[in-house]
Design a protein around this motif. Structure first.
Motif, short mmCIF file in Angstrom:
data_model
loop_
_atom_site.label_atom_id
_atom_site.label_comp_id
_atom_site.label_asym_id
_atom_site.label_seq_id
_atom_site.Cartn_x
_atom_site.Cartn_y
_atom_site.Cartn_z
N ALA A 124 -0.82 13.60 8.83
CA ALA A 124 0.17 14.13 10.22
C ALA A 124 0.30 13.08 11.31
O ALA A 124 0.18 12.08 11.06
CB ALA A 124 -1.60 14.66 10.91
N PRO A 125 0.90 13.77 12.47
CA PRO A 125 1.78 12.79 12.98
C PRO A 125 0.49 11.65 13.77
O PRO A 125 -0.66 11.69 13.81
CB PRO A 125 1.89 12.76 13.64
N GLY A 126 1.25 10.41 12.66
CA GLY A 126 0.92 8.46 13.20
C GLY A 126 -0.38 8.95 11.96
O GLY A 126 -1.11 7.78 12.06
N GLN A 127 -0.71 9.62 11.44
CA GLN A 127 -1.44 9.48 10.17
C GLN A 127 -1.82 9.73 8.92
O GLN A 127 -0.93 10.05 8.13
CB GLN A 127 -2.83 10.43 10.56
N PHE A 128 -2.02 8.51 8.61
CA PHE A 128 -1.85 8.03 7.47
C PHE A 128 -2.74 8.34 6.14
O PHE A 128 -4.07 7.28 6.15
CB PHE A 128 -1.13 6.68 6.98
N GLU A 129 -2.87 8.66 4.96
CA GLU A 129 -4.09 8.37 3.77
C GLU A 129 -3.33 7.72 2.82
O GLU A 129 -2.09 7.95 2.35
CB GLU A 129 -4.39 10.39 3.00
N PRO A 130 -4.21 6.71 2.68
CA PRO A 130 -3.92 5.46 1.51
C PRO A 130 -3.80 5.59 0.35
O PRO A 130 -5.07 7.33 0.15
CB PRO A 130 -4.75 4.15 1.56
N LEU A 131 -3.14 5.92 -0.83
CA LEU A 131 -3.58 7.18 -1.98
C LEU A 131 -3.40 5.55 -2.75
O LEU A 131 -4.36 5.78 -3.78
CB LEU A 131 -2.28 7.31 -2.72
N ALA A 132 -2.96 4.34 -2.30
CA ALA A 132 -3.23 3.11 -3.69
C ALA A 132 -2.97 1.90 -2.78
O ALA A 132 -2.04 1.82 -2.00
CB ALA A 132 -2.69 3.16 -4.46
N ASP A 133 -3.97 0.98 -3.50
CA ASP A 133 -3.31 -0.19 -2.23
C ASP A 133 -3.49 -1.38 -3.58
O ASP A 133 -3.65 -1.73 -4.59
CB ASP A 133 -4.61 -0.35 -0.68
N HIS A 134 -2.84 -2.76 -3.06
CA HIS A 134 -2.64 -3.78 -3.32
C HIS A 134 -1.69 -3.67 -5.11
O HIS A 134 -2.12 -3.86 -6.08
CB HIS A 134 -4.01 -4.56 -3.77
N THR B 61 5.83 16.60 -7.94
CA THR B 61 5.49 18.12 -7.34
C THR B 61 5.66 19.03 -6.10
O THR B 61 5.07 20.05 -6.49
CB THR B 61 3.81 18.36 -7.68
N THR B 62 5.48 18.30 -5.20
CA THR B 62 5.69 19.14 -3.48
C THR B 62 6.95 18.36 -3.42
O THR B 62 7.17 17.34 -2.79
CB THR B 62 4.47 18.56 -2.75
N PRO B 63 8.07 19.07 -3.53
CA PRO B 63 9.41 18.43 -2.81
C PRO B 63 9.39 18.30 -1.47
O PRO B 63 8.59 19.28 -0.47
CB PRO B 63 10.47 19.96 -3.73
N GLY B 64 10.27 17.14 -1.69
CA GLY B 64 10.36 16.92 0.52
C GLY B 64 9.01 15.69 0.64
O GLY B 64 8.81 15.43 1.66
N THR B 65 8.03 15.50 -0.15
CA THR B 65 7.03 14.42 -0.05
C THR B 65 7.64 13.08 0.70
O THR B 65 8.57 12.83 -0.28
CB THR B 65 5.94 14.42 -1.43
N VAL B 66 7.34 13.02 1.29
CA VAL B 66 7.57 11.19 1.82
C VAL B 66 6.79 9.96 1.85
O VAL B 66 5.37 10.59 2.56
CB VAL B 66 8.16 10.64 2.85
N TYR B 67 6.34 9.49 0.97
CA TYR B 67 5.69 7.94 1.00
C TYR B 67 6.25 6.91 1.70
O TYR B 67 7.24 7.13 1.86
CB TYR B 67 5.20 7.84 -0.50
N HIS B 68 4.87 6.72 2.30
CA HIS B 68 4.49 5.23 3.28
C HIS B 68 4.37 3.90 2.25
O HIS B 68 3.43 4.13 2.08
CB HIS B 68 4.59 5.57 4.51
N THR C 20 1.14 -1.12 0.00
CA THR C 20 -0.16 0.49 0.07
C THR C 20 1.08 1.24 -0.26
O THR C 20 1.31 1.33 1.03
CB THR C 20 -0.85 -0.36 1.08
N LEU C 21 1.06 2.22 -0.85
CA LEU C 21 0.96 3.78 -1.21
C LEU C 21 0.19 4.81 0.10
O LEU C 21 -0.74 4.40 -0.15
CB LEU C 21 1.34 4.18 -2.36
N SER C 22 1.09 4.79 0.57
CA SER C 22 0.32 5.92 1.65
C SER C 22 0.83 7.55 1.42
O SER C 22 2.10 7.65 1.99
CB SER C 22 -0.26 5.73 2.82
N LEU C 23 0.69 8.28 1.98
CA LEU C 23 0.91 9.33 2.33
C LEU C 23 0.57 10.32 4.12
O LEU C 23 -0.59 10.36 4.37
CB LEU C 23 0.49 10.73 1.69
N GLU C 24 1.85 10.39 4.39
CA GLU C 24 1.32 10.99 6.56
C GLU C 24 0.48 12.31 6.39
O GLU C 24 1.18 12.99 5.76
CB GLU C 24 2.95 10.62 6.88
#
Length: 163
Positions: free
Chosen positions: A50-60, A146-153, A44-48
């Motif tokens: 807020a601290p400890g809060q993740f929004e899944p962008l895509a899964d499987h 597009t947003t420099p420094g974006t870290v994906y989980h 799963t690809l997610s974006l943090e």
């Protein structure tokens, strides 16, 4: 007399087929030098947000990790086959410690650079379809985001072969 030779021929052919179908029980399956990092992973690809809060962008999503041609435990290929951002990078690894990652890695499939941080494989860490599977986690960033420094989980498990 001819019938006797036919029976002898059938006997030899049968014995030949039986001995050709010998069990391979004593054959040991080997792994590459990069195991347990290497494998087919469902992530799963997610974006943090807020601290400890993740929004899944895509899964499987399918992600492959495999050994280089040198087959050493100190580097692996990570290949998303176009499932995340079409990247394929060779990154430093430590197969014994089950860790991997590096910064400003050359993307073989594009003009950008990829950074991978905190890469780790955890053995038998999740239960998928009632089967204990290995788990994976790492942070990912792209030099041309597009947003420099974006870290994906990126997190998931070793693929089971089931839907």
């Amino acid at each position: 007399m001819r019938q006797k030779y036919t029976y002898i021929l059938i006997l030899f052919l049968t014995l030949g087929f039986v001995s050709a179908c010998d069990d391979d029980d004593d054959v040991e399956i080997g792994y590459t030098a990069t195991y347990p990092l290497s494998g087919d992973w469902t992530v799963t690809l997610s974006l943090e947000t807020a601290p400890g809060q993740f929004e899944p962008l895509a899964d499987h999503l399918e992600l492959l990790i495999y050994n280089t041609s040198e087959n050493v435990p100190t580097e692996v290929w990570i290949d998303d086959h176009g499932n995340i951002d079409d990247f394929k990078v060779k990154t430093p690894s430590d197969a014994r410690a089950r860790t991997f990652g590096g910064s400003s890695l050359t993307n073989e499939n594009g003009d950008n650079q990829i950074s991978i941080a905190n890469g780790q494989v955890f053995l038998d860490a999740v239960r998928v379809n009632e089967i204990l599977r290995d788990s994976i986690y790492f942070q990912l960033s792209f030099s041309d985001d597009t947003t420099p420094g974006t870290v994906y989980h990126v997190y998931g498990h070793r693929s089971t072969g089931f839907e």
